[in-house]
Scaffold this motif. Structure first.
Motif, PDB file in Angstrom:
ATOM      1  N   THR A 489      98.102  -8.215  73.358  1.00 52.05           N
ATOM      2  CA  THR A 489      99.356  -8.730  72.801  1.00 52.05           C
ATOM      3  C   THR A 489      99.022  -9.566  71.582  1.00 52.05           C
ATOM      4  N   PRO A 490      99.627  -9.287  70.431  1.00 44.83           N
ATOM      5  CA  PRO A 490      99.333 -10.071  69.220  1.00 44.83           C
ATOM      6  C   PRO A 490      99.585 -11.560  69.448  1.00 44.83           C
ATOM      7  N   ILE A 491      98.668 -12.386  68.975  1.00 42.97           N
ATOM      8  CA  ILE A 491      98.753 -13.836  69.119  1.00 42.97           C
ATOM      9  C   ILE A 491      99.194 -14.426  67.787  1.00 42.97           C
ATOM     10  N   ALA A 492     100.143 -15.344  67.844  1.00 45.89           N
ATOM     11  CA  ALA A 492     100.657 -15.978  66.627  1.00 45.89           C
ATOM     12  C   ALA A 492      99.564 -16.790  65.941  1.00 45.89           C
ATOM     13  N   ILE A 493      99.576 -16.772  64.618  1.00 42.05           N
ATOM     14  CA  ILE A 493      98.564 -17.466  63.817  1.00 42.05           C
ATOM     15  C   ILE A 493      99.133 -18.763  63.266  1.00 42.05           C
ATOM     16  N   ASP A 494      98.334 -19.827  63.374  1.00 40.60           N
ATOM     17  CA  ASP A 494      98.679 -21.120  62.755  1.00 40.60           C
ATOM     18  C   ASP A 494      97.681 -21.348  61.629  1.00 40.60           C
ATOM     19  N   THR A 495      98.136 -21.175  60.398  1.00 41.22           N
ATOM     20  CA  THR A 495      97.213 -21.224  59.246  1.00 41.22           C
ATOM     21  C   THR A 495      96.622 -22.604  58.998  1.00 41.22           C
ATOM     22  N   GLN A 496      97.178 -23.668  59.662  1.00 36.86           N
ATOM     23  CA  GLN A 496      96.644 -25.017  59.469  1.00 36.86           C
ATOM     24  C   GLN A 496      95.468 -25.303  60.405  1.00 36.86           C
ATOM     25  N   GLN A 497      95.283 -24.457  61.424  1.00 37.83           N
ATOM     26  CA  GLN A 497      94.204 -24.672  62.386  1.00 37.83           C
ATOM     27  C   GLN A 497      92.863 -24.196  61.811  1.00 37.83           C
ATOM     28  N   ALA A 498      91.786 -24.659  62.463  1.00 40.34           N
ATOM     29  CA  ALA A 498      90.430 -24.262  62.041  1.00 40.34           C
ATOM     30  C   ALA A 498      90.286 -22.746  62.154  1.00 40.34           C
ATOM     31  N   THR A 499      89.744 -22.153  61.090  1.00 44.30           N
ATOM     32  CA  THR A 499      89.661 -20.685  61.017  1.00 44.30           C
ATOM     33  C   THR A 499      88.246 -20.247  60.663  1.00 44.30           C
ATOM     34  N   ALA A 500      87.763 -19.242  61.381  1.00 46.76           N
ATOM     35  CA  ALA A 500      86.463 -18.629  61.058  1.00 46.76           C
ATOM     36  C   ALA A 500      86.719 -17.298  60.368  1.00 46.76           C
ATOM     37  N   VAL A 501      86.172 -17.150  59.176  1.00 43.54           N
ATOM     38  CA  VAL A 501      86.319 -15.902  58.417  1.00 43.54           C
ATOM     39  C   VAL A 501      84.999 -15.140  58.504  1.00 43.54           C
ATOM     40  N   GLY A 509      78.010  -3.572  65.248  1.00 43.62           N
ATOM     41  CA  GLY A 509      77.090  -4.437  65.975  1.00 43.62           C
ATOM     42  C   GLY A 509      76.759  -5.710  65.231  1.00 43.62           C
ATOM     43  N   VAL A 510      76.542  -5.595  63.913  1.00 36.42           N
ATOM     44  CA  VAL A 510      76.200  -6.773  63.097  1.00 36.42           C
ATOM     45  C   VAL A 510      77.374  -7.748  63.065  1.00 36.42           C
ATOM     46  N   ALA A 511      78.597  -7.231  62.853  1.00 37.48           N
ATOM     47  CA  ALA A 511      79.780  -8.098  62.816  1.00 37.48           C
ATOM     48  C   ALA A 511      80.039  -8.728  64.182  1.00 37.48           C
ATOM     49  N   MET A 512      79.819  -7.965  65.276  1.00 34.51           N
ATOM     50  CA  MET A 512      79.998  -8.507  66.629  1.00 34.51           C
ATOM     51  C   MET A 512      78.963  -9.597  66.910  1.00 34.51           C
ATOM     52  N   HIS A 513      77.759  -9.414  66.396  1.00 36.60           N
ATOM     53  CA  HIS A 513      76.720 -10.452  66.517  1.00 36.60           C
ATOM     54  C   HIS A 513      77.200 -11.745  65.871  1.00 36.60           C
ATOM     55  N   THR A 514      77.819 -11.650  64.711  1.00 38.26           N
ATOM     56  CA  THR A 514      78.342 -12.832  64.023  1.00 38.26           C
ATOM     57  C   THR A 514      79.447 -13.489  64.853  1.00 38.26           C
ATOM     58  N   LEU A 515      80.398 -12.670  65.316  1.00 40.90           N
ATOM     59  CA  LEU A 515      81.541 -13.191  66.082  1.00 40.90           C
ATOM     60  C   LEU A 515      81.084 -13.898  67.364  1.00 40.90           C
ATOM     61  N   LEU A 516      80.225 -13.270  68.143  1.00 41.21           N
ATOM     62  CA  LEU A 516      79.780 -13.848  69.416  1.00 41.21           C
ATOM     63  C   LEU A 516      78.974 -15.133  69.198  1.00 41.21           C
ATOM     64  N   ASN A 517      78.185 -15.174  68.128  1.00 39.77           N
ATOM     65  CA  ASN A 517      77.405 -16.375  67.846  1.00 39.77           C
ATOM     66  C   ASN A 517      78.279 -17.531  67.379  1.00 39.77           C
ATOM     67  N   VAL A 518      79.332 -17.214  66.616  1.00 42.49           N
ATOM     68  CA  VAL A 518      80.265 -18.260  66.192  1.00 42.49           C
ATOM     69  C   VAL A 518      80.975 -18.862  67.411  1.00 42.49           C
ATOM     70  N   ILE A 519      81.416 -17.984  68.315  1.00 40.76           N
ATOM     71  CA  ILE A 519      82.080 -18.460  69.545  1.00 40.76           C
ATOM     72  C   ILE A 519      81.119 -19.299  70.388  1.00 40.76           C
ATOM     73  N   TYR A 525      86.470 -24.198  69.151  1.00 49.13           N
ATOM     74  CA  TYR A 525      86.781 -24.971  67.941  1.00 49.13           C
ATOM     75  C   TYR A 525      87.709 -24.179  67.014  1.00 49.13           C
ATOM     76  N   PHE A 526      87.362 -22.937  66.783  1.00 49.06           N
ATOM     77  CA  PHE A 526      88.157 -22.114  65.870  1.00 49.06           C
ATOM     78  C   PHE A 526      89.327 -21.473  66.620  1.00 49.06           C
ATOM     79  N   LYS A 527      90.533 -21.681  66.077  1.00 47.97           N
ATOM     80  CA  LYS A 527      91.752 -21.148  66.690  1.00 47.97           C
ATOM     81  C   LYS A 527      92.147 -19.787  66.104  1.00 47.97           C
ATOM     82  N   ASN A 528      91.661 -19.536  64.904  1.00 47.44           N
ATOM     83  CA  ASN A 528      91.948 -18.252  64.238  1.00 47.44           C
ATOM     84  C   ASN A 528      90.634 -17.588  63.831  1.00 47.44           C
TER      85      ASN A 528
END
Length: 646
Positions: A489-501, A509-519, A525-528
């Motif tokens: 289910t799509p989750i609403a975005i709050d652009t004022q919250q901490a965001t990881a780009v 695999g490389v992008a998933m490695h980045t995502l899992l390590n950030v989490i 900490y990051f809401k978006n």
């Protein structure tokens, strides 16, 4: 800086504009001019070498003239089949790769690369030799500098685009062809009485020579002279290498281009040999047989001297146009080999003008290096030349033989005739290859083989590296790709919250490695999470509109997967995509978009770390994360690079 770049190379072109393919593609006439100059220029030296090799038996030149014209059409018709079977381009390299195996394809591709570098160097040096022969001797020490300057100018022209370089050189090509056709026709008509005596005189001389020397010796002499004129056929393969650059319908355009090339080359090459037979020129120091014959045809009037000067000037000019053929055809071979992993990936990338910029630079630097090494001596370069192209000819035509045998039940009823024709062409080209290799081996031909083998060895090392690398990436994709268990289910975005780009490349695999390590590093900490990816147009995806759409779909599917993965765990996510030529430029645009929308964002990317990191691995793989980090630092933003050992 940007304005200077646009002034030199022209304004950027949009690869997604439906009309752009028509803008950069070549009609048959322009393709003939751009790709046919190499073969046409060989009529300046190929027929002369063959004629001189006959010694006192010059009457045998009639056989050489007939054989030359037939060989041109045989090879051209053989390459018509290549164009039919491989309308996406690639020519001899793709034929050998797909019909004979990847390693024979590598040999064909490496041979073509060396041949095109030599085409640029030999033609530029020969053109300058022709020009400096008309200038005072005191200027000779500037000749090498002038050769390098010509190559640099041609490189600059081709960086602006294929059509632009051809249009610039068009007057030289047409001037050369028209004047030479007029002189050949006029020279034959002016000596028409001798024309009727050629056949009986040749038959008589043949009978006498066979009686004196024997049939085997006569055949050996004719074959030797015929093989020395083999440079005449170089350039005939260029069209099949660049079919993807031709105007639709590509196959029909390619065949018409081959027809123009075959007619023009056979007319000029065979015509020059006929002129030698009729006018019987004697060798003079510092002058070509062409110049001697044309001087005899035109006479000694002031007008004749001016016409002779223009003719010789155009002969020098056509050599520069022939040099340009190496820039037009060579990078395409390099790009196709890069797609298959034999060459670094950077050689498949396009510039803002939709040309293979890195390939052009490599060919330009290589040609300049060879000229400097041999001090611009044409005599040394010519020995190295014309061997490799017959390797490609022979492999391509043998590949066609294999194709018609293996596909005889699926192809047309005329498969047997096509097989016999391909086999005949293969016999001719392989015979020329063997004779050329034997006659030129000791005088320097061995060096061509050494250089080609070195290129093959380097390609094997590159292929091995990419094979191991891609295998590890594939395993990583399997290990790290997480399943989407239930429809998110799509989750609403709050652009004022901490965001990881997070930057997403081709590997999930490389992008998933980045995502899992950030989490893991920043729990809750990051809401978006924002995922950005750039779809890059290279030689493979620029082949047509359908290929561009496939590339778009692949990028969109990857981004959709990451959004759904985050949503299923109750994390807000969205994605931005951009498509263009330059990875860094497109990703920088996306970072600016993300930065404007999310005021409290941090950028993340993974960087592959190799166990033995050196300049070679850095050359084989781009340094995009480091470049992006510098760009973001200039914007006052942070990019955290996460190491990923592979």
């Amino acid at each position: 800086m940007k304005k200077t770049k646009q002034l030199l190379f022209g304004h950027p072109l949009n690869p997604f504009n439906p009309a752009i393919l028509k803008h950069v593609s070549l009609v048959a006439f322009l393709a003939w001019v751009g790709l046919g100059a190499d073969g046409l220029s060989s009529s300046l030296y190929g027929p002369e070498e063959a004629y001189i090799a006959l010694g006192k038996h010059t009457d045998f030149a009639l056989y050489i003239a007939i054989a030359t014209a037939i060989t041109v059409f045989v090879i051209s018709l053989g390459y018509n089949q290549v164009i039919e079977l491989f309308p996406s381009g690639g020519g001899g390299y793709k034929v050998a790769s797909q019909l004979l195996g990847s390693h024979l394809g590598l040999i064909s591709g490496a041979a073509l690369i060396v041949d095109y570098v030599l085409t640029i160097a030999v033609s530029a040096a020969s053109g300058m030799d022709a020009i400096f022969s008309m200038l005072p001797v005191q200027l000779l020490h500037y000749k090498l500098f002038a050769e390098v300057a010509v190559i640099f100018l041609l490189l600059l022209l081709n960086m602006r685009g294929m059509r632009e370089s051809i249009k610039f050189l068009l007057p030289i090509f047409l001037g050369f062809f028209i004047i030479h056709v007029i002189l050949i026709v006029y020279g034959i008509i002016a000596h028409h009485q001798g024309l009727t005596l050629i056949i009986p005189k040749t038959i008589e001389d043949t009978q006498k020579t066979i009686a004196a020397m024997g049939l085997t010796s006569v055949l050996a002499l004719i074959l030797h002279a015929y093989s020395l004129g083999s440079g005449t056929y170089t350039g005939l393969e260029a069209v099949s290498n660049n079919v993807n650059r031709l105007r639709e319908p590509r196959v029909a355009t390619g065949k018409w281009t081959m027809f123009y090339m075959a007619v023009s080359l056979s007319l000029t090459a065979a015509g020059m040999i006929l002129l030698f037979l009729l006018w019987e020129p004697k060798q003079e120091m510092g002058q070509t047989l062409n110049a001697i014959v044309f001087h005899a045809i035109l006479g000694h009037s002031n007008f004749a001297q001016v016409m002779l000067f223009i003719t010789l000037l155009l002969e020098a000019g056509i050599l520069f146009v022939a040099s340009n053929t190496g820039f037009l055809a060579g990078p395409s071979v390099l790009a196709n080999m890069a797609i298959d992993g034999w060459m670094p990936n950077r050689f498949r990338h396009l510039s803002t003008r939709l040309v293979i910029q890195n390939g052009l630079i490599l060919f330009g630097i290589s040609a300049i290096a060879i000229l400097i090494w041999c001090h611009g001596k044409v005599s040394l370069l010519v020995v190295l030349y014309s061997i490799n192209v017959f390797i490609t000819f022979s492999l391509s035509l043998f590949g066609l033989c294999v194709y018609w045998i293996t596909h005889r039940k699926k192809t047309s009823l005329h498969w047997l005739w096509r097989l016999l024709f391909s086999f005949l062409a293969f016999i001719i080209t392989s015979a020329i290859l063997c004779i050329t290799l034997i006659t030129k081996f000791e005088s320097g031909g061995w060096l061509t083989i050494v250089i080609t083998c070195t290129v093959i060895f380097i390609c094997l090392l590159i292929k091995r590296h990419y094979y191991i690398f891609n295998k590890k990436l594939a395993q990583l994709d399997i290990q790290l790709k997480q399943p989407i268990v239930h429809p998110p289910t799509p989750i609403a975005i709050d652009t004022q919250q901490a965001t990881a780009v997070i930057f997403v490349g081709k590997s999930l695999g490389v992008a998933m490695h980045t995502l899992l390590n950030v989490i893991r590093m920043f729990p809750r900490y990051f809401k978006n999470f924002v995922f950005i990816s750039a779809g890059i147009v290279d030689v493979e995806s620029f082949a047509g509109q359908s290929e561009l759409e496939k590339m778009r779909e692949h990028v969109d599917e990857n981004l959709k997967y990451f959004i759904e993965f985050c949503n299923q765990y109750g994390i807000a996510a969205e994605a931005f995509a951009s498509f263009g030529i330059d990875t860094v430029e497109e990703l920088t645009k996306l970072t600016e978009m993300a930065n404007k929308k999310y005021s409290n964002c941090i950028f993340f990317s993974s960087k592959l770390i190799f166990e033995h990191d050196n300049w070679i691995t850095r050359f084989l793989h781009n340094e995009t994360p480091l470049t992006l980090q510098r760009n973001l630092h200039l914007q006052g933003k942070e990019l955290v690079i996460l190491p990923m050992k592979i």
